[in-house]
Design a protein around this motif. Structure first.
Motif, short mmCIF file in Angstrom:
data_model
loop_
_atom_site.label_atom_id
_atom_site.label_comp_id
_atom_site.label_asym_id
_atom_site.label_seq_id
_atom_site.Cartn_x
_atom_site.Cartn_y
_atom_site.Cartn_z
N GLU A 1 0.87 -1.79 -0.12
CA GLU A 1 -0.05 0.06 0.22
C GLU A 1 1.33 1.50 0.01
O GLU A 1 0.42 2.55 -0.39
CB GLU A 1 -0.79 -0.21 1.32
CG GLU A 1 -1.86 -0.78 1.26
CD GLU A 1 -2.85 -1.34 2.38
OE1 GLU A 1 -3.37 -2.01 2.34
OE2 GLU A 1 -2.55 0.07 3.41
N ASP B 1 2.41 3.87 -4.30
CA ASP B 1 1.87 4.34 -4.68
C ASP B 1 1.90 4.87 -5.86
O ASP B 1 2.90 4.64 -6.47
CB ASP B 1 0.78 5.74 -3.96
CG ASP B 1 1.44 6.75 -3.29
OD1 ASP B 1 1.37 7.33 -2.20
OD2 ASP B 1 2.99 6.96 -4.04
N ASP B 2 0.93 5.65 -6.23
CA ASP B 2 1.55 6.60 -7.90
C ASP B 2 2.69 7.10 -7.66
O ASP B 2 3.11 7.70 -9.09
CB ASP B 2 0.82 7.13 -8.18
CG ASP B 2 -0.71 6.29 -8.78
OD1 ASP B 2 -2.08 7.28 -8.61
OD2 ASP B 2 -0.45 5.42 -8.78
#
Lengths: 116, 112
Positions: A59, A62-63
């Motif tokens: 998680e 991310d981007d």
């Protein structure tokens, strides 16, 4: 004994800037990983990479994060727009491929990323 | 990933044996038991792994309980260089996950 090497050992970057952390895995290894360790905390998995694609990511990944194997020897982690909370030790690891994942992962000594 | 439980810290004297315990009561039949250690200011370092039988290598020995719900990492003669955080990690070789899940580990202090 072959080892994973990481550069630089310490990177200081202004918040919002892009940073690229570099790793040279052990030469005959086929699986590659990034982990990070915030000061005083546990080592956390970020991403695994095999056959030129991400095989698993956490998680945290991310981007803002991306990984690349631009040539036959380097494996890089890019953070596009760094935040203060990205300050941590970043460890690269690699694993030889011999069947299912029982083989150990070999870690580099890390890059200390400090975001100002 | 199955959970492991380790003492937060242990202390030993140089040149004495050290037994580092790990409990993994929810271990599955396909979980390998891996041990890594992290010396100060370094990355994690693989120590040893096993499935059911006891294992020895140049760094350490791994003793696995018959029911596999616990294991012990044995350093036969501790040196100052063995002062590190030791992590006991389960790896499911049947599962698709490649990640190592690190806990807090056991911080080993070696006294001269």
């Amino acid at each position: 004994e072959p080892e994973v090497t990481q550069t630089p050992s310490h990177q200081v970057t202004q918040m919002g800037q892009e940073v690229i952390l570099r790793c040279v895995p052990i030469s005959n290894h086929l699986y590659f990983y990034w982990y990070r360790q915030i000061l005083g905390q546990k080592v956390e998995f970020l991403v695994s990479f095999y056959n030129n694609e991400i095989s698993e990511k956490s998680e945290i990944f991310d981007d803002q994060f991306s990984v690349e194997r631009p040539d036959g020897s380097n494996f890089t982690l890019k953070i596009r727009s760094t935040k203060l909370e990205d300050s941590a030790m970043y460890f690269c690891a690699s694993r030889e491929y011999r069947g299912r994942g029982n083989q150990p992962q070999h870690f580099g000594d890390g890059t200390r990323l400090s975001i100002l | 990933d199955a959970k492991t439980t380790q003492p937060n810290s242990m202390e030993s004297n140089e040149e004495e044996p050290v037994h580092l315990p790990c409990n993994h009561s929810t271990i599955s039949g396909t979980d390998y038991i891996h041990w890594y250690r992290q010396l100060p200011s370094q990355g994690p370092e693989y120590v040893i792994h096993g499935l059911t039988s006891n294992v020895n290598n140049r760094m350490a020995s791994l003793a696995i309980a018959e029911d596999r719900k616990s294991s012990t990492l044995i350093l036969h003669r501790a040196t100052l260089r063995d002062a590190a955080v030791y992590y006991c990690i389960l790896r499911d070789v049947q599962g698709g996950s490649e990640k190592l899940v690190f806990g807090k580990g056991t911080k080993l202090t070696v006294n001269p």
